[in-house]
Design a protein around this motif. Structure first.
Motif, PDB file in Angstrom:
ATOM      1  N   THR A   1      59.233 112.032  25.003  1.00  0.00           N
ATOM      2  CA  THR A   1      58.485 113.283  24.966  1.00  0.00           C
ATOM      3  C   THR A   1      59.409 114.411  24.526  1.00  0.00           C
ATOM      4  N   SER A   2      58.804 115.509  24.130  1.00  0.00           N
ATOM      5  CA  SER A   2      59.606 116.670  23.734  1.00  0.00           C
ATOM      6  C   SER A   2      60.498 117.129  24.874  1.00  0.00           C
ATOM      7  N   GLU A   3      59.991 117.058  26.114  1.00  0.00           N
ATOM      8  CA  GLU A   3      60.793 117.462  27.271  1.00  0.00           C
ATOM      9  C   GLU A   3      61.997 116.542  27.456  1.00  0.00           C
ATOM     10  N   GLU A   4      61.793 115.251  27.262  1.00  0.00           N
ATOM     11  CA  GLU A   4      62.908 114.309  27.386  1.00  0.00           C
ATOM     12  C   GLU A   4      63.951 114.550  26.300  1.00  0.00           C
ATOM     13  N   LEU A   5      63.487 114.833  25.098  1.00  0.00           N
ATOM     14  CA  LEU A   5      64.411 115.098  23.998  1.00  0.00           C
ATOM     15  C   LEU A   5      65.198 116.385  24.238  1.00  0.00           C
ATOM     16  N   LEU A   6      64.511 117.408  24.734  1.00  0.00           N
ATOM     17  CA  LEU A   6      65.186 118.683  24.991  1.00  0.00           C
ATOM     18  C   LEU A   6      66.186 118.582  26.129  1.00  0.00           C
ATOM     19  N   ALA A   7      66.029 117.598  26.982  1.00  0.00           N
ATOM     20  CA  ALA A   7      66.955 117.406  28.100  1.00  0.00           C
ATOM     21  C   ALA A   7      68.218 116.658  27.678  1.00  0.00           C
ATOM     22  N   ASN A   8      68.266 116.142  26.449  1.00  0.00           N
ATOM     23  CA  ASN A   8      69.445 115.434  25.977  1.00  0.00           C
ATOM     24  C   ASN A   8      70.641 116.392  25.952  1.00  0.00           C
ATOM     25  N   PRO A   9      71.784 115.993  26.475  1.00  0.00           N
ATOM     26  CA  PRO A   9      72.935 116.899  26.528  1.00  0.00           C
ATOM     27  C   PRO A   9      73.478 117.317  25.166  1.00  0.00           C
ATOM     28  N   GLN A  10      73.073 116.621  24.090  1.00  0.00           N
ATOM     29  CA  GLN A  10      73.549 116.985  22.751  1.00  0.00           C
ATOM     30  C   GLN A  10      72.666 118.034  22.070  1.00  0.00           C
TER      31      GLN A  10
ATOM     32  N   ARG B   1      65.876 124.702  18.538  1.00  0.00           N
ATOM     33  CA  ARG B   1      66.537 123.828  19.495  1.00  0.00           C
ATOM     34  C   ARG B   1      66.468 122.447  18.858  1.00  0.00           C
ATOM     35  N   ALA B   2      67.627 121.834  18.690  1.00  0.00           N
ATOM     36  CA  ALA B   2      67.646 120.608  17.902  1.00  0.00           C
ATOM     37  C   ALA B   2      68.677 119.621  18.442  1.00  0.00           C
ATOM     38  N   LEU B   3      68.441 118.373  18.085  1.00  0.00           N
ATOM     39  CA  LEU B   3      69.275 117.254  18.510  1.00  0.00           C
ATOM     40  C   LEU B   3      69.800 116.561  17.261  1.00  0.00           C
ATOM     41  N   PRO B   4      71.116 116.263  17.188  1.00  0.00           N
ATOM     42  CA  PRO B   4      71.596 115.486  16.032  1.00  0.00           C
ATOM     43  C   PRO B   4      70.809 114.179  15.942  1.00  0.00           C
ATOM     44  N   LEU B   5      70.191 113.934  14.794  1.00  0.00           N
ATOM     45  CA  LEU B   5      69.329 112.761  14.688  1.00  0.00           C
ATOM     46  C   LEU B   5      70.103 111.477  14.943  1.00  0.00           C
ATOM     47  N   ALA B   6      71.374 111.467  14.581  1.00  0.00           N
ATOM     48  CA  ALA B   6      72.184 110.266  14.782  1.00  0.00           C
ATOM     49  C   ALA B   6      72.219 109.834  16.246  1.00  0.00           C
ATOM     50  N   ALA B   7      72.038 110.792  17.158  1.00  0.00           N
ATOM     51  CA  ALA B   7      72.074 110.473  18.588  1.00  0.00           C
ATOM     52  C   ALA B   7      70.913 109.582  19.008  1.00  0.00           C
ATOM     53  N   LEU B   8      69.868 109.509  18.181  1.00  0.00           N
ATOM     54  CA  LEU B   8      68.688 108.722  18.515  1.00  0.00           C
ATOM     55  C   LEU B   8      68.623 107.383  17.786  1.00  0.00           C
ATOM     56  N   LEU B   9      69.529 107.178  16.839  1.00  0.00           N
ATOM     57  CA  LEU B   9      69.406 106.023  15.943  1.00  0.00           C
ATOM     58  C   LEU B   9      70.208 104.834  16.442  1.00  0.00           C
ATOM     59  N   ASP B  10      69.856 104.342  17.605  1.00  0.00           N
ATOM     60  CA  ASP B  10      70.549 103.208  18.212  1.00  0.00           C
ATOM     61  C   ASP B  10      70.440 101.963  17.332  1.00  0.00           C
ATOM     62  N   GLY B  11      71.584 101.354  17.037  1.00  0.00           N
ATOM     63  CA  GLY B  11      71.594 100.107  16.284  1.00  0.00           C
ATOM     64  C   GLY B  11      71.421 100.258  14.791  1.00  0.00           C
ATOM     65  N   VAL B  12      71.246 101.486  14.301  1.00  0.00           N
ATOM     66  CA  VAL B  12      71.048 101.713  12.866  1.00  0.00           C
ATOM     67  C   VAL B  12      72.402 101.756  12.164  1.00  0.00           C
ATOM     68  N   LYS B  13      72.502 101.098  11.002  1.00  0.00           N
ATOM     69  CA  LYS B  13      73.731 101.061  10.214  1.00  0.00           C
ATOM     70  C   LYS B  13      73.548 101.873   8.934  1.00  0.00           C
ATOM     71  N   PRO B  14      74.641 102.364   8.353  1.00  0.00           N
ATOM     72  CA  PRO B  14      74.535 103.203   7.152  1.00  0.00           C
ATOM     73  C   PRO B  14      73.756 102.571   5.999  1.00  0.00           C
TER      74      PRO B  14
END
Length: 267
Positions: A32-41, A60-73
């Protein structure tokens, strides 16, 4: 009861959190937006010359890389918007931590963003924005707004072979295919292939090179309203600092080539 709930949603949108779905190699999850906004990054960022608002915006923004678990370049992702817009996104720039950097801007329930125009919603609830986009040649189609999901996909050529030019096609055509993926596939299909539900197919029943001369087709891509003016048009033009004249020639070469590679309906 349903009418009452609808009225409550219209009057009190802040009471209902937006949800972003992530379908990635590490698994599928919804935040949820609330969960994303609570991210320390999460942090406050400023985006000069925002693509959607054409002015400086703060989010208010989160580095997208912080959400991309397991993704490779080398992987490929897709951001799907609420209206069917499907942005094709190579993973490498999304994972970058220097130069051009991707951010997931999150619309806060008590601080709605401006509307995108008369009768239009805002760019929220989630909007992929870039700091220093020119460093990596990030184009406007790589700024999807009203994002509903981000998902990992198999390579485009594997998913949609009907998009591929002939193996012996000239280099200009091959380069045009790369430009088509970057700038056109977010809105258009070709030969019925692609994920977007936003714009018309560019090969079936007719390819634009079959009814535009090359000069007018280029003019249309640069400034659609200069040839067909109507208030509800959704396609924006591509300035020379987004698609160079050489790249525009490549796109036209690819489209002309694909006019001879049509896939029959149902084929």
């Amino acid at each position: 009861m349903r009418a009452s709930l609808l009225m409550l949603l219209l009057l009190c949108p802040a009471a209902f959190a937006a949800t972003l779905t992530l379908e990635l190699p590490a698994g599928t999850r919804s935040l949820t937006s609330e969960e994303l906004l609570a991210n320390p990054q999460v942090r406050d960022i400023e985006i000069p010359a925002d693509v959607s608002y054409n002015r400086t915006m703060r989010y208010r923004a989160l580095p997208l890389a912080a959400l991309l678990d397991g993704v490779k370049p080398a992987d490929h992702l897709q951001a799907v918007a609420l209206d069917g817009f499907a942005a094709e996104l190579p993973a490498a720039p999304l994972l970058a931590t220097e130069g051009s950097r991707a951010w997931l801007a999150i619309e806060e329930s008590g601080k709605p963003w401006p509307k995108l125009g008369d009768g239009k919603p805002s760019a929220g609830p989630f909007y992929l924005v870039w700091s220093d986009p020119k460093a990596a040649g990030i184009g406007p189609e790589q700024w999807p707004f009203q994002v509903a999901s981000i998902r990992y996909l198999k390579p485009l050529a594997e998913r949609f072979p009907a998009l591929l030019p002939a193996g012996n096609a000239p280099r200009q055509v091959q380069d045009g295919f790369a430009q088509f993926q970057k700038n056109c596939l977010a809105c258009h299909r070709l030969n019925g292939a692609g994920d977007s539900q936003f714009g018309p197919d560019l090969n079936i029943p007719h390819n634009p090179t079959e009814y535009f001369t090359a000069g007018y087709l280029k003019q249309y891509i640069r400034d659609p309203q200069s040839l067909r003016h109507w208030p509800e048009a959704r396609m924006k033009g591509f300035a020379a600092d987004v698609i160079s004249d050489g790249e525009l020639d490549q796109i036209v070469a690819y489209l002309k080539h694909m006019a001879g590679r049509k896939v029959k309906a149902g084929g």
